[in-house]
Motif scaffolding. Structure first.
Motif, mmCIF file in Angstrom:
data_model
loop_
_atom_site.group_PDB
_atom_site.id
_atom_site.type_symbol
_atom_site.label_atom_id
_atom_site.label_comp_id
_atom_site.label_asym_id
_atom_site.label_seq_id
_atom_site.Cartn_x
_atom_site.Cartn_y
_atom_site.Cartn_z
ATOM 1 N N UNK A 92 0.997 -1.205 0.142
ATOM 2 C CA UNK A 92 0.014 -0.149 -0.092
ATOM 3 C C UNK A 92 0.910 1.112 -0.030
ATOM 4 N N UNK A 93 0.241 2.373 -0.449
ATOM 5 C CA UNK A 93 0.959 3.675 -0.326
ATOM 6 C C UNK A 93 1.391 3.739 1.161
ATOM 7 N N UNK A 94 2.603 4.764 1.368
ATOM 8 C CA UNK A 94 3.073 4.920 2.597
ATOM 9 C C UNK A 94 2.950 6.459 2.898
ATOM 10 N N UNK A 95 2.302 6.809 3.501
ATOM 11 C CA UNK A 95 1.849 8.411 3.915
ATOM 12 C C UNK A 95 2.563 8.808 5.257
ATOM 13 N N UNK A 96 3.296 9.715 5.112
ATOM 14 C CA UNK A 96 4.051 10.270 6.347
ATOM 15 C C UNK A 96 3.904 11.795 6.225
ATOM 16 N N UNK A 97 3.895 12.366 7.594
ATOM 17 C CA UNK A 97 3.561 13.988 7.942
ATOM 18 C C UNK A 97 4.339 14.383 8.683
ATOM 19 N N UNK A 98 5.305 15.046 8.507
ATOM 20 C CA UNK A 98 6.280 15.522 9.478
ATOM 21 C C UNK A 98 5.707 16.569 10.547
ATOM 22 N N UNK A 99 5.435 16.164 11.822
ATOM 23 C CA UNK A 99 4.995 17.126 12.609
ATOM 24 C C UNK A 99 6.175 18.052 13.491
ATOM 25 N N UNK A 100 7.317 17.302 13.648
ATOM 26 C CA UNK A 100 8.546 17.924 14.232
ATOM 27 C C UNK A 100 9.714 17.284 14.047
ATOM 28 N N UNK A 101 10.934 17.696 14.079
ATOM 29 C CA UNK A 101 12.083 17.282 13.799
ATOM 30 C C UNK A 101 12.329 16.914 12.316
ATOM 31 N N UNK A 149 -3.256 5.951 6.719
ATOM 32 C CA UNK A 149 -3.529 4.757 5.961
ATOM 33 C C UNK A 149 -5.157 4.899 5.563
ATOM 34 N N UNK A 150 -5.145 4.145 4.235
ATOM 35 C CA UNK A 150 -6.665 4.035 4.022
ATOM 36 C C UNK A 150 -6.959 2.670 4.585
ATOM 37 N N UNK A 151 -7.948 2.656 5.361
ATOM 38 C CA UNK A 151 -8.494 1.543 6.213
ATOM 39 C C UNK A 151 -7.586 1.118 7.312
ATOM 40 N N UNK A 152 -7.483 0.034 7.627
ATOM 41 C CA UNK A 152 -6.684 -0.574 8.607
ATOM 42 C C UNK A 152 -5.401 -0.462 8.322
#
Length: 180
Positions: A92-101, A149-152
């Protein structure tokens, strides 16, 4: 703004920038042709950010959590850092959003060369299913990131070689179509 470049072949500290000399920058358009999607958001307001809410709605990102990668915050830190840096793909796609650091995502280009993507607060990246990639902290040794994630959530990483998975075959088809 996110910065990306082709990596050198050095086996020294994975947290170093590893830029070629001279540097070979990689544009957002080049990343897009690899299926990598980049967005810049307001990480200081992520809990109430209408842009994030719209992205989650439009992309059907129904599940999320927040992970902090630091030796004092992540159980089995050393083992996890090694695992994240193993070249792998996901189904599946990997989605990451950097909140800090900050940290680095490395992705393979169509010629199997490493591209390093420097990520910092406010950067969101989507790596397509089937792309070989890895993650490491940079020399700051700290990142706090939202995982979407999309779904679980599915956490399974398939280390290279994993070329027989349908997600990899579909990704390779995407690359060949993108090249035409």
């Amino acid at each position: 703004m996110v910065e990306a470049w082709y990596m050198d072949e050095s086996q020294e500290d994975q947290r170093a920038p590893h830029r070629l000399r001279p540097n070979r920058a990689v544009s957002l358009e080049q990343l897009r042709r690899l299926g990598v999607v980049y967005r810049k958001l307001d990480a200081g307001n992520y809990e109430n950010d209408p842009s994030l809410k719209e992205i989650r709605r439009a992309e059907n990102y129904s599940w999320m959590d927040i992970v902090t990668i630091h030796k004092d915050k992540l159980p089995n830190y050393e083992e996890k850092i090694k695992t994240f840096y193993e070249e792998h793909l996901h189904l599946d796609d990997e989605i990451r959003y950097i909140l800090d650091g900050s940290g680095y995502f490395d992705v393979r280009d169509k010629d199997d060369k490493w591209i390093r993507i420097s990520m910092e607060k406010g950067d969101m990246i989507t790596l397509p299913a089937g792309i070989y990639h890895r993650f490491t902290l940079d020399e700051n040794n700290y990142v706090k990131a939202m995982r979407l994630f999309v779904g679980e959530p599915v956490w399974t990483a398939y280390n290279r070689p994993a070329d027989d998975f349908p997600a990899r075959k579909q990704y390779m088809k995407f690359l060949s179509e993108e090249a035409q």
